[in-house]
Design a protein around this motif. Structure first.
Motif, PDB file in Angstrom:
ATOM      1  N   HIS A  36      45.090  33.763  -1.758  1.00 47.45           N
ATOM      2  CA  HIS A  36      45.629  33.257  -3.023  1.00 47.45           C
ATOM      3  C   HIS A  36      47.150  33.070  -2.994  1.00 47.45           C
ATOM      4  O   HIS A  36      47.717  32.547  -3.945  1.00 47.45           O
ATOM      5  CB  HIS A  36      45.251  34.208  -4.166  1.00 47.45           C
ATOM      6  CG  HIS A  36      43.777  34.368  -4.330  1.00 47.45           C
ATOM      7  ND1 HIS A  36      42.983  33.375  -4.848  1.00 47.45           N
ATOM      8  CD2 HIS A  36      42.950  35.393  -4.013  1.00 47.45           C
ATOM      9  CE1 HIS A  36      41.724  33.791  -4.866  1.00 47.45           C
ATOM     10  NE2 HIS A  36      41.681  34.998  -4.367  1.00 47.45           N
ATOM     11  N   GLU A  37      47.814  33.483  -1.940  1.00 45.01           N
ATOM     12  CA  GLU A  37      49.261  33.317  -1.856  1.00 45.01           C
ATOM     13  C   GLU A  37      49.633  31.861  -1.575  1.00 45.01           C
ATOM     14  O   GLU A  37      48.913  31.162  -0.858  1.00 45.01           O
ATOM     15  CB  GLU A  37      49.826  34.196  -0.735  1.00 45.01           C
ATOM     16  CG  GLU A  37      49.751  35.681  -1.010  1.00 45.01           C
ATOM     17  CD  GLU A  37      50.212  36.508   0.175  1.00 45.01           C
ATOM     18  OE1 GLU A  37      51.057  37.384  -0.033  1.00 45.01           O
ATOM     19  OE2 GLU A  37      49.743  36.278   1.294  1.00 45.01           O
ATOM     20  N   PRO A  38      50.753  31.387  -2.115  1.00 46.06           N
ATOM     21  CA  PRO A  38      51.250  30.068  -1.707  1.00 46.06           C
ATOM     22  C   PRO A  38      51.454  30.028  -0.199  1.00 46.06           C
ATOM     23  O   PRO A  38      52.048  30.949   0.378  1.00 46.06           O
ATOM     24  CB  PRO A  38      52.582  29.952  -2.459  1.00 46.06           C
ATOM     25  CG  PRO A  38      52.431  30.861  -3.639  1.00 46.06           C
ATOM     26  CD  PRO A  38      51.593  32.010  -3.159  1.00 46.06           C
ATOM     27  N   HIS A 299      41.470  27.632  -3.248  1.00 45.60           N
ATOM     28  CA  HIS A 299      41.519  28.727  -2.293  1.00 45.60           C
ATOM     29  C   HIS A 299      40.115  29.049  -1.798  1.00 45.60           C
ATOM     30  O   HIS A 299      39.131  28.730  -2.464  1.00 45.60           O
ATOM     31  CB  HIS A 299      42.117  29.984  -2.942  1.00 45.60           C
ATOM     32  CG  HIS A 299      43.502  29.791  -3.479  1.00 45.60           C
ATOM     33  ND1 HIS A 299      43.923  30.349  -4.663  1.00 45.60           N
ATOM     34  CD2 HIS A 299      44.554  29.091  -2.988  1.00 45.60           C
ATOM     35  CE1 HIS A 299      45.176  30.009  -4.883  1.00 45.60           C
ATOM     36  NE2 HIS A 299      45.578  29.246  -3.883  1.00 45.60           N
ATOM     37  N   ARG A 300      40.047  29.701  -0.657  1.00 44.85           N
ATOM     38  CA  ARG A 300      38.743  30.089  -0.126  1.00 44.85           C
ATOM     39  C   ARG A 300      38.069  31.073  -1.078  1.00 44.85           C
ATOM     40  O   ARG A 300      38.701  31.973  -1.612  1.00 44.85           O
ATOM     41  CB  ARG A 300      38.914  30.743   1.258  1.00 44.85           C
ATOM     42  CG  ARG A 300      37.604  30.936   2.000  1.00 44.85           C
ATOM     43  CD  ARG A 300      37.812  31.632   3.332  1.00 44.85           C
ATOM     44  NE  ARG A 300      38.046  33.062   3.169  1.00 44.85           N
ATOM     45  CZ  ARG A 300      39.120  33.695   3.601  1.00 44.85           C
ATOM     46  NH1 ARG A 300      40.082  33.026   4.196  1.00 44.85           N
ATOM     47  NH2 ARG A 300      39.270  34.993   3.421  1.00 44.85           N
ATOM     48  N   ALA A 327      41.877  39.108   7.163  1.00 38.58           N
ATOM     49  CA  ALA A 327      40.561  38.700   6.653  1.00 38.58           C
ATOM     50  C   ALA A 327      40.023  39.668   5.607  1.00 38.58           C
ATOM     51  O   ALA A 327      39.301  39.260   4.690  1.00 38.58           O
ATOM     52  CB  ALA A 327      39.573  38.572   7.807  1.00 38.58           C
ATOM     53  N   ILE A 328      40.371  40.951   5.721  1.00 35.07           N
ATOM     54  CA  ILE A 328      39.864  41.917   4.739  1.00 35.07           C
ATOM     55  C   ILE A 328      40.883  42.233   3.647  1.00 35.07           C
ATOM     56  O   ILE A 328      40.579  42.955   2.695  1.00 35.07           O
ATOM     57  CB  ILE A 328      39.422  43.240   5.415  1.00 35.07           C
ATOM     58  CG1 ILE A 328      40.625  43.980   6.008  1.00 35.07           C
ATOM     59  CG2 ILE A 328      38.349  42.984   6.463  1.00 35.07           C
ATOM     60  CD1 ILE A 328      40.286  45.401   6.450  1.00 35.07           C
ATOM     61  N   SER A 329      42.096  41.690   3.761  1.00 33.28           N
ATOM     62  CA  SER A 329      43.129  41.962   2.770  1.00 33.28           C
ATOM     63  C   SER A 329      42.843  41.198   1.483  1.00 33.28           C
ATOM     64  O   SER A 329      42.348  40.073   1.502  1.00 33.28           O
ATOM     65  CB  SER A 329      44.493  41.556   3.320  1.00 33.28           C
ATOM     66  OG  SER A 329      45.528  41.888   2.417  1.00 33.28           O
ATOM     67  N   ARG A 330      43.171  41.800   0.358  1.00 34.43           N
ATOM     68  CA  ARG A 330      42.925  41.194  -0.950  1.00 34.43           C
ATOM     69  C   ARG A 330      44.173  41.231  -1.808  1.00 34.43           C
ATOM     70  O   ARG A 330      45.046  42.072  -1.637  1.00 34.43           O
ATOM     71  CB  ARG A 330      41.765  41.923  -1.663  1.00 34.43           C
ATOM     72  CG  ARG A 330      40.407  41.770  -0.993  1.00 34.43           C
ATOM     73  CD  ARG A 330      39.931  40.330  -1.049  1.00 34.43           C
ATOM     74  NE  ARG A 330      38.599  40.155  -0.486  1.00 34.43           N
ATOM     75  CZ  ARG A 330      38.361  39.807   0.772  1.00 34.43           C
ATOM     76  NH1 ARG A 330      39.369  39.645   1.612  1.00 34.43           N
ATOM     77  NH2 ARG A 330      37.121  39.642   1.205  1.00 34.43           N
ATOM     78  N   CYS A 337      43.104  30.590 -10.212  1.00 38.48           N
ATOM     79  CA  CYS A 337      42.034  29.743  -9.670  1.00 38.48           C
ATOM     80  C   CYS A 337      40.672  30.355  -9.982  1.00 38.48           C
ATOM     81  O   CYS A 337      39.664  29.642 -10.057  1.00 38.48           O
ATOM     82  CB  CYS A 337      42.195  29.546  -8.163  1.00 38.48           C
ATOM     83  SG  CYS A 337      41.692  30.956  -7.135  1.00 38.48           S
ATOM     84  N   LEU A 338      40.637  31.663 -10.209  1.00 38.38           N
ATOM     85  CA  LEU A 338      39.358  32.339 -10.494  1.00 38.38           C
ATOM     86  C   LEU A 338      38.820  31.980 -11.857  1.00 38.38           C
ATOM     87  O   LEU A 338      37.632  32.166 -12.137  1.00 38.38           O
ATOM     88  CB  LEU A 338      39.537  33.857 -10.371  1.00 38.38           C
ATOM     89  CG  LEU A 338      39.977  34.365  -8.988  1.00 38.38           C
ATOM     90  CD1 LEU A 338      40.295  35.854  -9.040  1.00 38.38           C
ATOM     91  CD2 LEU A 338      38.905  34.080  -7.948  1.00 38.38           C
ATOM     92  N   ASP A 339      39.665  31.439 -12.748  1.00 36.01           N
ATOM     93  CA  ASP A 339      39.180  31.006 -14.062  1.00 36.01           C
ATOM     94  C   ASP A 339      38.233  29.821 -13.945  1.00 36.01           C
ATOM     95  O   ASP A 339      37.400  29.605 -14.847  1.00 36.01           O
ATOM     96  CB  ASP A 339      40.356  30.610 -14.968  1.00 36.01           C
ATOM     97  CG  ASP A 339      41.125  31.812 -15.487  1.00 36.01           C
ATOM     98  OD1 ASP A 339      40.602  32.939 -15.405  1.00 36.01           O
ATOM     99  OD2 ASP A 339      42.267  31.619 -15.965  1.00 36.01           O
ATOM    100  N   SER A 340      38.369  29.048 -12.881  1.00 37.15           N
ATOM    101  CA  SER A 340      37.495  27.886 -12.712  1.00 37.15           C
ATOM    102  C   SER A 340      36.427  28.129 -11.658  1.00 37.15           C
ATOM    103  O   SER A 340      35.677  27.222 -11.327  1.00 37.15           O
ATOM    104  CB  SER A 340      38.328  26.653 -12.316  1.00 37.15           C
ATOM    105  OG  SER A 340      39.039  26.888 -11.124  1.00 37.15           O
TER     106      SER A 340
END
Length: 341
Positions: A36-38, A299-300, A327-330, A337-340
């Motif tokens: 989610h980072e730029p 985002h993925r 890969a496991i970092s959050r 983006c999660l709103d859509s």
């Protein structure tokens, strides 16, 4: 040429190098790198904000290869890299927005289309709110809400009113607010405004039941500096339903302080606001457009996108590769983006 050891201790997100693997592990535990980072569309470096990405591309000390390509194929508003200069021209026609709202700003009177539909509308409802303040107290420095506006996702005005102050006004701040004493004399009382807005936002859902933006009746509230606006309106609303462009990590300065709405609008939407007498409708539109631009980031998809989710322990270990750790970092913030999703 980088050695195999230096590559092993190099963060796969921000490319920072460490002398020891345990230092990289500590870095990953504290930085919360995520999809989610730029991210630079050229070298794929992760940045903590769009301002950091802007510095990486066109700042005083940019990465030269990235700067060279960005100057030819990069959008200065959304910082995307396009496939060709022609594609960039087509893209920027859509990406650079215009004010184009002067007719709607003129002589706004009372407009009240606030309704409670108990969640029957299709999709998650999103609204933007902005206020304008006059001054109270002996020196006029106490902010008093004197005007409020709410719009929907399509920039239609749902609610607009002047607000009758509950304490004497000592500075109308006319040069920026355009508000005169006669506008407030017979305006809607603050208590009535507060009740109307509170009921509209909750949309038939009790405050204590509002736990998530997914599947509930309550509306998502967008704005800039909403803590202050809601405090002056005496409206309570759960933080989980608020999308504040003054607090959203990707829109912060590199120092993690807030950017002004005026700057964000000029830098990311491409037009100017608040150039004379200010109107809350203009601020609503700017914050809504910024929200939609951030929400539309692609985002993925992740099954558990937040570091705070119980399934995500961010358990990094020295035997893992930098790529495996990434890969496991959050993320430690809720990406819009999660709103859509």
């Amino acid at each position: 040429m980088e050695s195999a050891e230096s590559l092993r201790n190099k963060c796969a997100a921000c490319f920072r190098q460490f002398n020891r693997m345990e230092h990289l592990v500590h870095h990953m535990r504290t930085m919360y790198h995520s999809v989610h980072e730029p991210t630079c569309g050229i070298c794929k470096k992760h940045c903590k904000s769009f301002e950091s990405l802007r510095e990486h591309l066109i700042g005083p000390l940019p990465k030269q290869e990235c700067k060279n390509l960005f100057n030819i194929q990069g959008c200065k508003f959304c910082l995307t890299i396009l496939d060709s200069p022609y594609a960039l021209r087509i893209h920027q026609d859509r990406c650079q927005l215009s004010g184009g709202m002067l007719a709607r700003l003129a002589n706004l009177g009372l407009q009240d289309s606030l309704t409670i539909d108990n969640g029957f509308s299709r999709g998650q409802q999103v609204v933007a709110l902005a206020c304008k303040m006059v001054g109270g107290g002996s020196d006029g420095s106490l902010d008093i809400c004197a005007r409020v506006c709410i719009i929907d996702e399509n920039e239609n005005i749902i609610f607009h009113t002047y607000v009758k102050p509950s304490i004497p006004v000592t500075n109308y701040r006319y040069e920026t607010t355009g508000i005169r004493p006669e506008y407030l004399r017979d305006a809607m009382p603050l208590r009535q405004v507060q009740r109307r807005i509170q009921d509209f936002l909750c949309n038939g859902e009790p405050m204590w039941r509002i736990r998530s933006a997914k599947g509930g009746k309550a509306r998502i509230l967008v704005g800039h500096g909403l803590d202050h606006d809601l405090d002056r309106l005496q409206v309570e609303y759960p933080g989980i339903m608020i999308r504040d462009t003054a607090k959203y990590p990707p829109l912060l300065k590199t120092s993690k302080l807030s950017n002004s709405l005026k700057y964000l609008t000029q830098a990311y939407l491409g037009y100017d606001i608040q150039t004379g007498i200010q109107n809350p409708y203009e601020d609503c539109v700017a914050s809504m457009r910024l929200y939609l631009r951030m929400r539309n980031q692609v985002h993925r998809r992740e099954e558990y996108p937040l570091a705070s989710d119980p399934q995500n322990q961010n358990n990094f270990a020295s035997w893992m590769s930098p790529e495996d750790m990434l890969a496991i970092s959050r993320s430690d913030y809720y990406c819009w983006c999660l709103d859509s999703a």
